[in-house]
Design a protein around this motif. Structure first.
Motif, PDB file in Angstrom:
ATOM      1  N   HIS A  14      17.218 -29.812  97.040  1.00 58.35           N
ATOM      2  CA  HIS A  14      17.886 -29.406  95.811  1.00 58.35           C
ATOM      3  C   HIS A  14      17.522 -30.428  94.737  1.00 58.35           C
ATOM      4  CE1 HIS A  14      21.984 -28.922  93.633  1.00 58.35           C
ATOM      5  NE2 HIS A  14      21.050 -28.207  93.054  1.00 58.35           N
ATOM      6  N   LEU A  15      16.865 -29.985  93.673  1.00 57.90           N
ATOM      7  CA  LEU A  15      16.490 -30.858  92.566  1.00 57.90           C
ATOM      8  C   LEU A  15      17.134 -30.358  91.285  1.00 57.90           C
ATOM      9  CD1 LEU A  15      12.622 -31.005  93.143  1.00 57.90           C
ATOM     10  CD2 LEU A  15      14.244 -32.747  93.801  1.00 57.90           C
ATOM     11  N   LEU A  16      17.506 -31.283  90.424  1.00 61.43           N
ATOM     12  CA  LEU A  16      17.956 -30.946  89.075  1.00 61.43           C
ATOM     13  C   LEU A  16      16.976 -31.589  88.102  1.00 61.43           C
ATOM     14  CD1 LEU A  16      21.808 -31.561  89.337  1.00 61.43           C
ATOM     15  CD2 LEU A  16      20.619 -29.366  89.256  1.00 61.43           C
ATOM     16  N   GLU A  17      16.481 -30.809  87.164  1.00 62.07           N
ATOM     17  CA  GLU A  17      15.531 -31.309  86.170  1.00 62.07           C
ATOM     18  C   GLU A  17      15.974 -30.852  84.788  1.00 62.07           C
ATOM     19  OE1 GLU A  17      12.044 -32.535  86.500  1.00 62.07           O
ATOM     20  OE2 GLU A  17      11.875 -32.531  88.668  1.00 62.07           O
ATOM     21  N   VAL A  18      15.660 -31.656  83.791  1.00 68.59           N
ATOM     22  CA  VAL A  18      15.902 -31.284  82.400  1.00 68.59           C
ATOM     23  C   VAL A  18      14.554 -30.878  81.802  1.00 68.59           C
ATOM     24  CG1 VAL A  18      16.645 -32.082  80.124  1.00 68.59           C
ATOM     25  CG2 VAL A  18      17.843 -32.859  82.183  1.00 68.59           C
ATOM     26  N   VAL A  19      14.516 -29.728  81.141  1.00 69.37           N
ATOM     27  CA  VAL A  19      13.287 -29.253  80.509  1.00 69.37           C
ATOM     28  C   VAL A  19      13.087 -30.021  79.209  1.00 69.37           C
ATOM     29  CG1 VAL A  19      12.076 -27.281  79.535  1.00 69.37           C
ATOM     30  CG2 VAL A  19      13.542 -26.973  81.542  1.00 69.37           C
ATOM     31  N   LYS A  41       7.025 -29.719  93.574  1.00 66.47           N
ATOM     32  CA  LYS A  41       7.659 -30.979  93.956  1.00 66.47           C
ATOM     33  C   LYS A  41       8.831 -30.726  94.907  1.00 66.47           C
ATOM     34  CE  LYS A  41       9.418 -33.222  90.487  1.00 66.47           C
ATOM     35  NZ  LYS A  41       9.745 -34.138  89.373  1.00 66.47           N
ATOM     36  N   ALA A  42       9.615 -29.697  94.624  1.00 64.87           N
ATOM     37  CA  ALA A  42      10.746 -29.350  95.492  1.00 64.87           C
ATOM     38  C   ALA A  42      10.248 -28.859  96.854  1.00 64.87           C
ATOM     39  CB  ALA A  42      11.617 -28.285  94.833  1.00 64.87           C
ATOM     40  N   ALA A  43       9.204 -28.039  96.863  1.00 63.17           N
ATOM     41  CA  ALA A  43       8.643 -27.535  98.128  1.00 63.17           C
ATOM     42  C   ALA A  43       8.097 -28.682  98.960  1.00 63.17           C
ATOM     43  CB  ALA A  43       7.540 -26.510  97.846  1.00 63.17           C
ATOM     44  N   LEU A  44       7.407 -29.624  98.319  1.00 59.83           N
ATOM     45  CA  LEU A  44       6.850 -30.778  99.020  1.00 59.83           C
ATOM     46  C   LEU A  44       7.955 -31.627  99.642  1.00 59.83           C
ATOM     47  CD1 LEU A  44       3.899 -32.471  98.989  1.00 59.83           C
ATOM     48  CD2 LEU A  44       5.422 -34.007  97.801  1.00 59.83           C
ATOM     49  N   ARG A  45       8.977 -31.907  98.871  1.00 57.12           N
ATOM     50  CA  ARG A  45      10.097 -32.713  99.368  1.00 57.12           C
ATOM     51  C   ARG A  45      10.797 -32.027 100.540  1.00 57.12           C
ATOM     52  NH1 ARG A  45      13.386 -37.456  98.043  1.00 57.12           N
ATOM     53  NH2 ARG A  45      15.104 -37.119  99.468  1.00 57.12           N
ATOM     54  N   ALA A  79      14.864 -25.376  97.246  1.00 54.82           N
ATOM     55  CA  ALA A  79      13.777 -25.042  98.151  1.00 54.82           C
ATOM     56  C   ALA A  79      14.328 -24.996  99.568  1.00 54.82           C
ATOM     57  CB  ALA A  79      12.675 -26.096  98.046  1.00 54.82           C
ATOM     58  N   ARG A  80      13.845 -24.040 100.352  1.00 55.07           N
ATOM     59  CA  ARG A  80      14.284 -23.967 101.751  1.00 55.07           C
ATOM     60  C   ARG A  80      13.141 -23.476 102.633  1.00 55.07           C
ATOM     61  NH1 ARG A  80      15.942 -19.500  99.372  1.00 55.07           N
ATOM     62  NH2 ARG A  80      15.959 -17.516 100.449  1.00 55.07           N
ATOM     63  N   VAL A  81      13.048 -24.072 103.806  1.00 60.07           N
ATOM     64  CA  VAL A  81      12.057 -23.655 104.785  1.00 60.07           C
ATOM     65  C   VAL A  81      12.560 -22.358 105.417  1.00 60.07           C
ATOM     66  CG1 VAL A  81      10.918 -24.224 106.966  1.00 60.07           C
ATOM     67  CG2 VAL A  81      11.313 -26.014 105.258  1.00 60.07           C
ATOM     68  N   VAL A  82      11.735 -21.319 105.342  1.00 62.17           N
ATOM     69  CA  VAL A  82      12.131 -20.033 105.925  1.00 62.17           C
ATOM     70  C   VAL A  82      11.302 -19.686 107.154  1.00 62.17           C
ATOM     71  CG1 VAL A  82      13.067 -19.113 103.774  1.00 62.17           C
ATOM     72  CG2 VAL A  82      10.650 -18.720 104.349  1.00 62.17           C
ATOM     73  N   VAL A  91       7.951 -22.225 102.427  1.00 64.82           N
ATOM     74  CA  VAL A  91       9.101 -22.705 101.666  1.00 64.82           C
ATOM     75  C   VAL A  91       9.320 -21.760 100.487  1.00 64.82           C
ATOM     76  CG1 VAL A  91      10.065 -24.644 100.361  1.00 64.82           C
ATOM     77  CG2 VAL A  91       8.545 -25.091 102.311  1.00 64.82           C
ATOM     78  N   ILE A  92      10.536 -21.238 100.374  1.00 67.41           N
ATOM     79  CA  ILE A  92      10.912 -20.408  99.228  1.00 67.41           C
ATOM     80  C   ILE A  92      11.597 -21.317  98.215  1.00 67.41           C
ATOM     81  CG2 ILE A  92      12.360 -18.489  98.423  1.00 67.41           C
ATOM     82  CD1 ILE A  92       9.998 -17.618 100.176  1.00 67.41           C
ATOM     83  N   VAL A  93      11.175 -21.203  96.949  1.00 67.26           N
ATOM     84  CA  VAL A  93      11.728 -22.041  95.889  1.00 67.26           C
ATOM     85  C   VAL A  93      12.271 -21.136  94.784  1.00 67.26           C
ATOM     86  CG1 VAL A  93      11.265 -23.872  94.216  1.00 67.26           C
ATOM     87  CG2 VAL A  93      10.043 -23.851  96.414  1.00 67.26           C
ATOM     88  N   GLU A  94      13.499 -21.433  94.346  1.00 65.06           N
ATOM     89  CA  GLU A  94      14.126 -20.705  93.242  1.00 65.06           C
ATOM     90  C   GLU A  94      14.533 -21.688  92.158  1.00 65.06           C
ATOM     91  OE1 GLU A  94      17.392 -18.348  94.619  1.00 65.06           O
ATOM     92  OE2 GLU A  94      16.242 -17.559  96.309  1.00 65.06           O
ATOM     93  N   MET A  95      14.249 -21.343  90.925  1.00 64.79           N
ATOM     94  CA  MET A  95      14.616 -22.179  89.777  1.00 64.79           C
ATOM     95  C   MET A  95      15.575 -21.388  88.903  1.00 64.79           C
ATOM     96  SD  MET A  95      12.195 -23.786  86.763  1.00 64.79           S
ATOM     97  CE  MET A  95      11.306 -24.892  87.824  1.00 64.79           C
ATOM     98  N   THR A  96      16.759 -21.956  88.667  1.00 63.98           N
ATOM     99  CA  THR A  96      17.760 -21.289  87.839  1.00 63.98           C
ATOM    100  C   THR A  96      18.268 -22.260  86.779  1.00 63.98           C
ATOM    101  OG1 THR A  96      19.523 -21.862  89.376  1.00 63.98           O
ATOM    102  CG2 THR A  96      18.511 -19.730  89.678  1.00 63.98           C
ATOM    103  N   PRO A  97      18.686 -21.737  85.649  1.00 66.85           N
ATOM    104  CA  PRO A  97      19.217 -22.604  84.596  1.00 66.85           C
ATOM    105  C   PRO A  97      20.622 -23.082  84.923  1.00 66.85           C
ATOM    106  CG  PRO A  97      19.417 -20.326  83.942  1.00 66.85           C
ATOM    107  CD  PRO A  97      18.694 -20.334  85.263  1.00 66.85           C
TER     108      PRO A  97
END
Length: 139
Positions: A14-19, A41-45, A79-82, A91-97
């Motif tokens: 779980h990552l939090l980033e500021v655009v 970066k999230a998938a790699l971690r 990101a989560r390993v499926v 790894v599935i990655v979802e980005m939400t505001p």
């Protein structure tokens, strides 16, 4: 600015980033390359924590940009390993505001990343053997 956390199962990140402005296009929206960088970066971690070894990106596909994300938004990247194979992980990655930008369907960008466990020479290795090797080092 990035914060990250791995769940106890080590199959999620779980990552939090500021655009920031340098990550945006000329109309003030997050550009695709910056979004892919954050997601990668999230998938790699996630894959590194799950496998317990170094990983490399082999493939990114099914990337969908549903809605734009504005400069200044905080994005939640999960990101989560499926799936885990012998040396690969999907790894599935979802980005939400952040909540202030959230609409009925908060998913803005999502995709699938294929990660490969590698040794120090970048050669694919078995995920199970890398974990066993690390456990033997600790004995």
């Amino acid at each position: 600015m990035t914060r990250s956390a791995i769940t106890s199962a080590s199959s999620e990140a779980h990552l939090l980033e500021v655009v920031l402005a340098d990550q945006a296009d000329c109309i003030g929206m997050l550009n695709g390359a910056s979004a892919l960088y954050m997601m990668g970066k999230a998938a790699l971690r996630c894959a590194a924590e799950h496998s317990g070894c170094s990983v490399k990106l082999a493939k990114a596909d099914s990337i969908e940009f549903v809605r734009p994300i504005r400069i200044g938004s905080t994005v939640d990247i999960r990101a989560r390993v499926v799936f885990q194979g012998l040396s690969t992980m999907t790894v599935i990655v979802e980005m939400t505001p952040d909540a202030s930008d959230e609409q009925e369907d908060p998913s803005n960008i999502y995709g699938r990343f294929l990660m490969v466990a590698v040794d120090t020479n970048g050669i694919p290795i078995s995920i199970a053997s890398s974990t066993t090797h690390d456990q033997q080092k600790n004995l």
